[in-house]
Design an enzyme around this catalytic site. Structure first.
Site, PDB file in Angstrom:
ATOM      1  N   SER A  15       0.845  -1.198   0.000  1.00  0.00           N
ATOM      2  CA  SER A  15       0.000   0.000   0.000  1.00  0.00           C
ATOM      3  C   SER A  15       0.876   1.242   0.000  1.00  0.00           C
ATOM      4  CB  SER A  15      -0.921   0.016   1.232  1.00  0.00           C
ATOM      5  OG  SER A  15      -0.149   0.075   2.423  1.00  0.00           O
ATOM      6  N   GLY A  16       0.236   2.402  -0.163  1.00  0.00           N
ATOM      7  CA  GLY A  16       0.888   3.686   0.051  1.00  0.00           C
ATOM      8  C   GLY A  16       2.171   3.897  -0.726  1.00  0.00           C
ATOM      9  N   ASP A  36       5.435  -7.455   2.080  1.00  0.00           N
ATOM     10  CA  ASP A  36       4.439  -6.880   2.971  1.00  0.00           C
ATOM     11  C   ASP A  36       3.925  -7.969   3.904  1.00  0.00           C
ATOM     12  OD1 ASP A  36       2.817  -3.969   2.633  1.00  0.00           O
ATOM     13  OD2 ASP A  36       1.813  -5.462   3.886  1.00  0.00           O
ATOM     14  N   ASP A  62       7.109 -10.389   7.956  1.00  0.00           N
ATOM     15  CA  ASP A  62       7.049  -9.466   9.083  1.00  0.00           C
ATOM     16  C   ASP A  62       8.467  -8.948   9.292  1.00  0.00           C
ATOM     17  OD1 ASP A  62       7.053  -8.225  11.553  1.00  0.00           O
ATOM     18  OD2 ASP A  62       5.946  -9.808  12.586  1.00  0.00           O
ATOM     19  N   VAL A  63       8.701  -7.680   9.014  1.00  0.00           N
ATOM     20  CA  VAL A  63      10.066  -7.154   9.032  1.00  0.00           C
ATOM     21  C   VAL A  63      10.659  -7.093  10.430  1.00  0.00           C
ATOM     22  CG1 VAL A  63       9.785  -5.832   6.910  1.00  0.00           C
ATOM     23  CG2 VAL A  63       9.328  -4.732   9.125  1.00  0.00           C
ATOM     24  N   ASN A  89      10.948   0.456   3.851  1.00  0.00           N
ATOM     25  CA  ASN A  89       9.832   1.405   3.877  1.00  0.00           C
ATOM     26  C   ASN A  89       8.721   1.021   4.851  1.00  0.00           C
ATOM     27  OD1 ASN A  89       7.940   3.499   2.665  1.00  0.00           O
ATOM     28  ND2 ASN A  89       6.874   1.595   2.130  1.00  0.00           N
ATOM     29  N   TYR A 157       6.155   6.937  17.478  1.00  0.00           N
ATOM     30  CA  TYR A 157       6.455   7.086  16.055  1.00  0.00           C
ATOM     31  C   TYR A 157       7.576   8.099  15.840  1.00  0.00           C
ATOM     32  CZ  TYR A 157       5.697   7.897  11.072  1.00  0.00           C
ATOM     33  OH  TYR A 157       5.865   8.024   9.708  1.00  0.00           O
ATOM     34  N   THR A 192      -2.067   9.351   2.709  1.00  0.00           N
ATOM     35  CA  THR A 192      -2.031   7.893   2.668  1.00  0.00           C
ATOM     36  C   THR A 192      -2.992   7.339   3.712  1.00  0.00           C
ATOM     37  OG1 THR A 192      -0.230   7.771   4.289  1.00  0.00           O
ATOM     38  CG2 THR A 192       0.385   7.858   1.959  1.00  0.00           C
TER      39      THR A 192
END
Length: 259
Positions: A15-16, A36, A62-63, A89, A157, A192
């Site tokens: 996405s995005g 993703d 899953d990063v 990203n 964040y 987004t």
């Protein structure tokens, strides 16, 4: 074809920014590994690029998990013979992220697991692959909030994106002589799904917009074009930078240090 002959891996490609970048990279000749955690978003990205004749594979991962990051790099080398561009990203912005008093430990840990550990693990496994390919470009998604703070509190964040800037600077210095460039891409507020879920009221959106000199939210495609330049050989003397794509917000609110 600005990325002809290059293999590029993009996390958060379902996405995005990630999806737009995957599409743009494929159109510019790259063989793309789209990664993703969301299988539906990932499949939509892959099918969309395949329909346009692009070379792409999808890897669900899953990063924040070491084994998943190792597997995605292995998939890139196995399918396309190497890795030349790594776009770390993938990121999360939790709706319950707030100030130091209200943010829970669970929200903090999740945010750092994806936004910081995910970048670390991508580089941990991706940089050796770039060495085997003779060099390359690492792009880490940070944010303008790492420079100016957020008008609407989102402490986990903001802190995580500050950590991405620090990681980027050190990696750039360490790997410069290996032909591996490492830069941070710092988007401003974008239209987004991720941000609009967080800015879920008109009041919140206006509190963000009032700080942007251009007076609008950016688009994911605009950030994708910045990522393309950092991925391409056109930016061959650029490393360790904080590439701002923010509609002028940091220029308006960051005061340069006096000489």
């Amino acid at each position: 074809m600005r990325l002809a002959g290059k293999a590029a891996l993009i996390t958060g490609a379902g996405s995005g920014i990630g999806r737009r970048t995957a599409s743009l990279f494929a159109a510019e000749g790259a063989a793309v590994v789209a990664v993703d955690i969301d299988p539906k978003g990932l499949l939509d990205t892959v099918r969309g690029i395949e329909a346009k004749g692009g070379r792409i594979i999808g890897v669900q991962a899953d990063v924040s998990r070491d084994e998943d990051c190792a597997a995605m790099i292995e998939a890139a080398e196995g399918e396309f013979g190497g890795l030349h561009v790594l776009f770390n990203n993938a990121g999360v912005s939790h709706p319950d992220d707030s100030d130091a008093v209200e943010t829970t430990e669970e929200v903090w840990d999740l945010t750092f697991a994806v936004n910081v550990k995910g970048v670390f693990l991508g580089c941990k496994h991706g940089i050796p692959a770039m060495r085997r390919s003779g060099g390359g470009s690492v792009i880490n998604t940070a944010s303008f909030v790492a420079r100016v703070g957020a008008a609407t509190p989102q402490l986990a964040y903001t802190a995580s994106k500050g950590a991405v800037l620090s990681l980027t600077r050190e990696l750039a210095v360490v790997h410069a002589k290996e032909g591996i460039r490492v830069n941070a891409l710092c988007p401003g507020p974008l239209r987004t799904e991720l941000l609009m879920q967080y800015l879920d009221t008109e009041e919140k959106r206006q509190r963000r917009l009032i700080h942007i000199p251009m007076g609008r939210f950016g688009e994911a495609t605009e950030v994708a074009h910045a990522a393309l330049w950092l991925a391409s050989d056109e930016s061959s003397f650029v490393t360790g930078t904080e590439f701002m794509v923010d509609g002028g917000i940091t220029a308006a609110y960051v005061t340069p240090l006096a000489p």
